[in-house]
Design an enzyme around this catalytic site. Structure first.
Site, PDB file in Angstrom:
ATOM      1  N   CYS A 156       0.798  -1.237   0.000  1.00  0.00           N
ATOM      2  CA  CYS A 156       0.000   0.000   0.000  1.00  0.00           C
ATOM      3  C   CYS A 156       0.830   1.287   0.000  1.00  0.00           C
ATOM      4  O   CYS A 156       1.717   1.460   0.829  1.00  0.00           O
ATOM      5  CB  CYS A 156      -0.927   0.043   1.201  1.00  0.00           C
ATOM      6  SG  CYS A 156      -2.089  -1.313   1.245  1.00  0.00           S
ATOM      7  N   ARG A 208       6.197  -0.330  -4.795  1.00  0.00           N
ATOM      8  CA  ARG A 208       5.885  -1.016  -3.534  1.00  0.00           C
ATOM      9  C   ARG A 208       5.009  -2.251  -3.747  1.00  0.00           C
ATOM     10  O   ARG A 208       4.940  -3.103  -2.888  1.00  0.00           O
ATOM     11  CB  ARG A 208       5.168  -0.046  -2.582  1.00  0.00           C
ATOM     12  CG  ARG A 208       6.020   1.129  -2.192  1.00  0.00           C
ATOM     13  CD  ARG A 208       5.196   2.178  -1.484  1.00  0.00           C
ATOM     14  NE  ARG A 208       4.778   1.753  -0.171  1.00  0.00           N
ATOM     15  CZ  ARG A 208       5.478   1.900   0.934  1.00  0.00           C
ATOM     16  NH1 ARG A 208       6.658   2.467   0.877  1.00  0.00           N
ATOM     17  NH2 ARG A 208       5.013   1.504   2.095  1.00  0.00           N
ATOM     18  N   TRP A 228      -2.606  -2.958  -1.748  1.00  0.00           N
ATOM     19  CA  TRP A 228      -2.154  -4.338  -1.874  1.00  0.00           C
ATOM     20  C   TRP A 228      -3.101  -5.136  -0.994  1.00  0.00           C
ATOM     21  O   TRP A 228      -3.105  -4.983   0.230  1.00  0.00           O
ATOM     22  CB  TRP A 228      -0.710  -4.451  -1.401  1.00  0.00           C
ATOM     23  CG  TRP A 228      -0.055  -5.753  -1.682  1.00  0.00           C
ATOM     24  CD1 TRP A 228       0.615  -6.101  -2.824  1.00  0.00           C
ATOM     25  CD2 TRP A 228       0.045  -6.886  -0.805  1.00  0.00           C
ATOM     26  NE1 TRP A 228       1.104  -7.376  -2.716  1.00  0.00           N
ATOM     27  CE2 TRP A 228       0.772  -7.889  -1.491  1.00  0.00           C
ATOM     28  CE3 TRP A 228      -0.411  -7.158   0.480  1.00  0.00           C
ATOM     29  CZ2 TRP A 228       1.044  -9.129  -0.936  1.00  0.00           C
ATOM     30  CZ3 TRP A 228      -0.142  -8.397   1.042  1.00  0.00           C
ATOM     31  CH2 TRP A 228       0.588  -9.366   0.326  1.00  0.00           C
ATOM     32  N   ASN A 243      -2.716   2.355   5.208  1.00  0.00           N
ATOM     33  CA  ASN A 243      -1.728   1.306   4.945  1.00  0.00           C
ATOM     34  C   ASN A 243      -1.524   0.568   6.267  1.00  0.00           C
ATOM     35  O   ASN A 243      -1.239   1.195   7.276  1.00  0.00           O
ATOM     36  CB  ASN A 243      -0.417   1.964   4.470  1.00  0.00           C
ATOM     37  CG  ASN A 243       0.725   0.973   4.362  1.00  0.00           C
ATOM     38  OD1 ASN A 243       0.527  -0.239   4.445  1.00  0.00           O
ATOM     39  ND2 ASN A 243       1.932   1.497   4.182  1.00  0.00           N
ATOM     40  N   GLY A 244      -1.703  -0.748   6.254  1.00  0.00           N
ATOM     41  CA  GLY A 244      -1.561  -1.513   7.497  1.00  0.00           C
ATOM     42  C   GLY A 244      -2.762  -2.420   7.700  1.00  0.00           C
ATOM     43  O   GLY A 244      -3.528  -2.656   6.766  1.00  0.00           O
ATOM     44  N   GLU A 295      20.150 -16.741  -3.182  1.00  0.00           N
ATOM     45  CA  GLU A 295      19.759 -15.442  -3.730  1.00  0.00           C
ATOM     46  C   GLU A 295      19.554 -15.536  -5.251  1.00  0.00           C
ATOM     47  O   GLU A 295      18.621 -14.944  -5.796  1.00  0.00           O
ATOM     48  CB  GLU A 295      20.812 -14.380  -3.355  1.00  0.00           C
ATOM     49  CG  GLU A 295      20.619 -12.991  -3.914  1.00  0.00           C
ATOM     50  CD  GLU A 295      19.291 -12.321  -3.549  1.00  0.00           C
ATOM     51  OE1 GLU A 295      18.572 -12.810  -2.675  1.00  0.00           O
ATOM     52  OE2 GLU A 295      18.976 -11.301  -4.190  1.00  0.00           O
ATOM     53  N   LYS A 351      16.008 -14.667  -7.067  1.00  0.00           N
ATOM     54  CA  LYS A 351      15.868 -13.666  -8.139  1.00  0.00           C
ATOM     55  C   LYS A 351      15.106 -14.247  -9.326  1.00  0.00           C
ATOM     56  O   LYS A 351      14.241 -13.616  -9.899  1.00  0.00           O
ATOM     57  CB  LYS A 351      17.231 -13.169  -8.645  1.00  0.00           C
ATOM     58  CG  LYS A 351      18.003 -12.203  -7.801  1.00  0.00           C
ATOM     59  CD  LYS A 351      17.435 -10.815  -7.716  1.00  0.00           C
ATOM     60  CE  LYS A 351      16.413 -10.678  -6.638  1.00  0.00           C
ATOM     61  NZ  LYS A 351      16.825 -10.489  -5.284  1.00  0.00           N
ATOM     62  N   GLU A 398      11.382 -14.774  -8.411  1.00  0.00           N
ATOM     63  CA  GLU A 398      10.641 -13.532  -8.222  1.00  0.00           C
ATOM     64  C   GLU A 398      10.211 -12.897  -9.527  1.00  0.00           C
ATOM     65  O   GLU A 398       9.079 -12.446  -9.654  1.00  0.00           O
ATOM     66  CB  GLU A 398      11.522 -12.497  -7.491  1.00  0.00           C
ATOM     67  CG  GLU A 398      11.645 -12.695  -6.014  1.00  0.00           C
ATOM     68  CD  GLU A 398      12.538 -11.640  -5.398  1.00  0.00           C
ATOM     69  OE1 GLU A 398      12.152 -11.081  -4.370  1.00  0.00           O
ATOM     70  OE2 GLU A 398      13.641 -11.367  -5.923  1.00  0.00           O
ATOM     71  N   HIS A 433      20.983 -35.334  -1.336  1.00  0.00           N
ATOM     72  CA  HIS A 433      19.959 -35.721  -0.365  1.00  0.00           C
ATOM     73  C   HIS A 433      18.562 -35.335  -0.840  1.00  0.00           C
ATOM     74  O   HIS A 433      17.664 -35.132  -0.029  1.00  0.00           O
ATOM     75  CB  HIS A 433      20.264 -35.086   0.993  1.00  0.00           C
ATOM     76  CG  HIS A 433      21.582 -35.530   1.546  1.00  0.00           C
ATOM     77  ND1 HIS A 433      21.806 -36.804   2.024  1.00  0.00           N
ATOM     78  CD2 HIS A 433      22.775 -34.878   1.645  1.00  0.00           C
ATOM     79  CE1 HIS A 433      23.068 -36.910   2.417  1.00  0.00           C
ATOM     80  NE2 HIS A 433      23.679 -35.748   2.185  1.00  0.00           N
ATOM     81  N   LYS A 474       7.462  -4.437  -2.619  1.00  0.00           N
ATOM     82  CA  LYS A 474       8.841  -4.049  -2.295  1.00  0.00           C
ATOM     83  C   LYS A 474       9.009  -3.902  -0.787  1.00  0.00           C
ATOM     84  O   LYS A 474      10.026  -4.261  -0.225  1.00  0.00           O
ATOM     85  CB  LYS A 474       9.157  -2.723  -2.991  1.00  0.00           C
ATOM     86  CG  LYS A 474      10.542  -2.184  -2.704  1.00  0.00           C
ATOM     87  CD  LYS A 474      11.532  -2.756  -3.664  1.00  0.00           C
ATOM     88  CE  LYS A 474      12.954  -2.367  -3.355  1.00  0.00           C
ATOM     89  NZ  LYS A 474      13.878  -3.457  -3.700  1.00  0.00           N
TER      90      LYS A 474
HETATM   91  C1  G6P Z   1      10.090  -8.072   0.080  1.00  0.00           C
HETATM   92  C2  G6P Z   1      10.873  -7.652  -1.138  1.00  0.00           C
HETATM   93  C3  G6P Z   1      12.255  -8.299  -1.113  1.00  0.00           C
HETATM   94  C4  G6P Z   1      12.966  -7.968   0.184  1.00  0.00           C
HETATM   95  C5  G6P Z   1      12.124  -8.343   1.406  1.00  0.00           C
HETATM   96  C6  G6P Z   1      12.707  -7.774   2.678  1.00  0.00           C
HETATM   97  O1  G6P Z   1       9.778  -9.421   0.001  1.00  0.00           O
HETATM   98  O2  G6P Z   1      10.180  -8.005  -2.314  1.00  0.00           O
HETATM   99  O3  G6P Z   1      13.018  -7.822  -2.200  1.00  0.00           O
HETATM  100  O4  G6P Z   1      14.186  -8.634   0.221  1.00  0.00           O
HETATM  101  O5  G6P Z   1      10.809  -7.805   1.280  1.00  0.00           O
HETATM  102  O6  G6P Z   1      12.639  -6.377   2.618  1.00  0.00           O
HETATM  103  P1  G6P Z   1      13.581  -5.396   3.395  1.00  0.00           P
HETATM  104  O7  G6P Z   1      13.129  -4.031   2.972  1.00  0.00           O
HETATM  105  O8  G6P Z   1      13.343  -5.648   4.850  1.00  0.00           O
HETATM  106  O9  G6P Z   1      14.971  -5.683   3.003  1.00  0.00           O
END
Ligand code: G6P
Length: 615
Positions: A2, A27, A74, A100-101, A488, A492, A495, A511, A610
């Site tokens: 949001c 976001r 959102w 937002n929340g 990671e 990526k 995502e 395993h 985000k």
């Molecule tokens: C969301 C984002 C990720 C991020 C994670 C943690 O899932 O899409 O890219 O790594 O939050 O966010 P932060 O702002 O705490 O690093």
């Protein structure tokens, strides 16, 4: 998650709000809306979909007025549709609210309000709040201002919120409040801005006030900015100067923010180190943790808490701190940690890692550890963010605004800061030899240049991307400090390209995941020249023996892996502990190209946000 933008002043509110909402698109959201006050009427427009859909829905309808509130939603309570989109209006249609929340006790409040005759048009918790405000405002024994009514309503609310309320009958005023969700006030000349972060206001003002948890603000064109706590105590607004530059929020010629941010890494890593390291003098110093250095040096244990990509940075941090500072480290998902009744002592140091500094679970984990007496160190990218303010001390990563939802430059900046921190503490503790310390400083200083040459591999990474773009699954393998790089890399790809991918410690492959390997399966392996090199080579052989396709990230000049892998990506040589800063780059590029080739929305992948401000 949001986004909120609101404006009151002398300019056309609609234009500022729409531009601001577009800036907050990163976001993550699924519907959008605005409420505009004009000549004692309140024009409300809401639409499922993107801000652009909202704008075309509004078309030539009335968008006049210099007071307004806007929102990108959102979905949490109720599906993404026009009715659930914000703003929500009160029963008498005089007030509208964006939020937002999550209001946790909304169903109890809703039942009470229904008994009092209120009718609801959406599934949201937010609509309940604006009805509650109306109820208090209208039926209180004494005559209340809207500011008072909002304050009293919020004292009945359990949960998290950033809200802005507009009053159809008062074009001079907006009311805003926050608890656990971010909200920034921008102060202009005879005008105010409000937003979830400072990006929507950067071209209008540099003067901002970050509202604190439990604060409520009145933005009045005659009387100015007034802040109180929900408990009714006056507060003096603390005005800060915004350092953000407009260019940082634009694509600057790149097709996507993600690509721009990948390419910014030589600079962002450099910025993370700026003023903190001098190899010629054997110096590493992070000013933000200096006062707590002793506490960290004497910590019995370090607990890293984070989510998503930041959690992966924490895993890299585990190797760094255990190796260089010889302090036991635990790396925890913030969401698990906070609900586990964890054992926390006063000798523990909790290091919270967060790009946004607003992630709800990470914030809650901090609060829990703080209550139990632990020292909190924050590693955040966003200046003034909630986590940075809740921490006892910390270091900003200084990567600059990261707009692409998939984190790239924030990750390498986090790893850089963790490296500096581990070096600083290791030196103080005497757990690292002077020779190794000095060599690491020299190597660290040359990382931006090596990232630059790694980025030059983009063309060949793109070719590899083209070969594997139609895969349904992918495996990422790494050992030691490169195991988190494998995680990671897999994250990526998942995502932004929606290909199922898993990261594993290379030796764990046998395993389980080895059962998945066939001639269709790309296996991405980090096989740089380090202590586990020979072992990783054996793991590659195991994949090849089952006809899997191996794409290996190797140290420049490697021969052995080149002979057995299908493709190799050669990165510059550096200290083993710094390899993650380089090895992660080809994986970022690969995910980016595959996502583009699959026509995915790179910067705003489906369902993701985000900044995750709800748990
Ligand atoms: C969301 C984002 C990720 C991020 C994670 C943690 O899932 O899409 O890219 O790594 O939050 O966010 P932060 O702002 O705490 O690093």
């Amino acid at each position: 998650m949001c986004g909120i933008v609101a404006y009151i002043g002398h300019q056309k509110a609609f234009d500022i709000i729409i531009k601001g909402l577009k800036r907050l698109e990163y976001r993550g959201y699924d519907s959008a809306g605005v409420a505009l006050q004009n000549n004692s009427s309140l024009n409300l427009y809401k639409k499922k979909g993107k801000v652009a859909d909202l704008v075309s829905f509004i078309g030539k309808k009335d968008t006049n007025g210099s007071v307004g509130i806007g929102h990108t939603r959102w979905a949490t309570h109720g599906p993404p549709n026009d009715a659930n989109a914000h703003p929500h209006v009160s029963g008498h249609k005089k007030f509208a609210l964006v939020h937002n929340g999550i209001i946790e006790n909304y169903s109890v409040l809703k039942k009470e309000l229904i008994q009092r005759g209120h009718q609801f048009n959406s599934d949201t918790d937010t609509e309940v709040l604006i009805h509650l405000i109306e109820e208090i405002h209208t039926n209180s024994k004494r005559k209340l201002t809207l500011f008072e009514a909002v304050r009293i309503a919020l004292s009945e609310v359990i949960g998290a919120y950033a809200i802005v309320v507009i009053n159809k009958e008062n074009p001079n005023e907006l009311i805003a409040a926050r608890k656990s969700s971010p909200l920034v006030v921008g102060i202009g000349d005879g005008e105010f801005f409000l937003a979830s972060d400072a990006t929507p206001m950067v071209e209008f003002t540099k003067n901002v006030v970050y509202l604190e948890d439990g604060e409520i603000a009145q933005l009045n064109l005659d009387s100015g900015l007034k802040i109180k706590t929900i408990e009714n105590q006056e507060k003096t607004p603390y005005i800060q100067e915004l350092e953000m530059q407009l260019e940082a929020l634009e694509k600057g010629g790149y097709d996507h923010f993600m690509l721009k941010e990948i390419y910014e890494q030589p600079q962002s890593i450099h910025d993370s180190m700026r003023g903190r390291i001098r190899s010629s003098k054997g110096l590493v110093s992070l000013g933000g943790i200096k006062d707590y250095e002793e506490k960290i040096v004497n910590a019995k244990r370090l607990i890293f808490v984070a989510c998503g990509t930041s959690w992966h940075a924490g895993l890299v941090g585990e190797y760094l701190f255990e190796e260089l500072a010889r302090i036991p480290v635990e790396v925890e998902y913030a969401s698990e940690f906070r609900y586990r009744n964890p054992v926390i002592n006063e000798d523990d140091v909790l290091i919270a890692i967060s790009q946004s500094g607003e992630t709800a679970d990470t914030l809650a984990a901090i609060k829990l550890a703080k209550e139990k007496g632990a020292t909190i160190v924050g590693i955040c990218n966003v200046v003034g963010s909630s986590i940075s303010r809740e921490s006892h001390c910390g270091s900003y990563t200084h990567a600059g605004p990261e707009i692409g939802v998939a984190s790239t430059k924030a990750f390498t900046a986090q790893v850089t800061v963790l490296t500096l921190m581990a070096l600083m503490i290791g030196k103080k503790k005497g757990t690292i030899s002077t020779q190794r310390f000095n060599r690491l400083l020299v190597d660290l200083e040359s990382i931006p240049e090596k990232v630059e040459s790694t980025l030059k591999l983009d063309k060949s990474v793109k070719e590899i991307s083209n070969i594997y773009k139609d895969s349904s699954n992918a495996l990422y393998l790494g050992r030691g400090i490169n195991f988190p790089v494998a995680l990671e890399g897999a994250l990526k790809l998942k995502e932004i390209s929606y290909i199922h991918a898993e990261g594993y410690p290379a030796a764990e492959m046998k395993h389980g995941p080895i059962a998945l390997i066939d001639e269709e399966m790309p296996v991405f392996v980090i096989a740089t020249k380090d202590a586990s090199y020979e072992k990783v080579v054996s793991n590659i052989q195991e994949v090849k023996a089952r006809k899997g396709k191996v794409i290996a990230v190797v140290t420049k000049g490697d021969r052995e892996v080149k002979e057995i892998a299908d493709y190799v990506i050669e990165i510059p040589s550096t200290d083993d502990l710094l390899v993650p800063l380089l090895a992660t780059i080809p994986f970022q590029l690969l995910s980016y190209h595959i996502a583009v080739m699959r026509e995915c929305n790179v910067d705003q992948p489906r369902n993701l946000a985000k900044s995750v401000t709800v748990e």
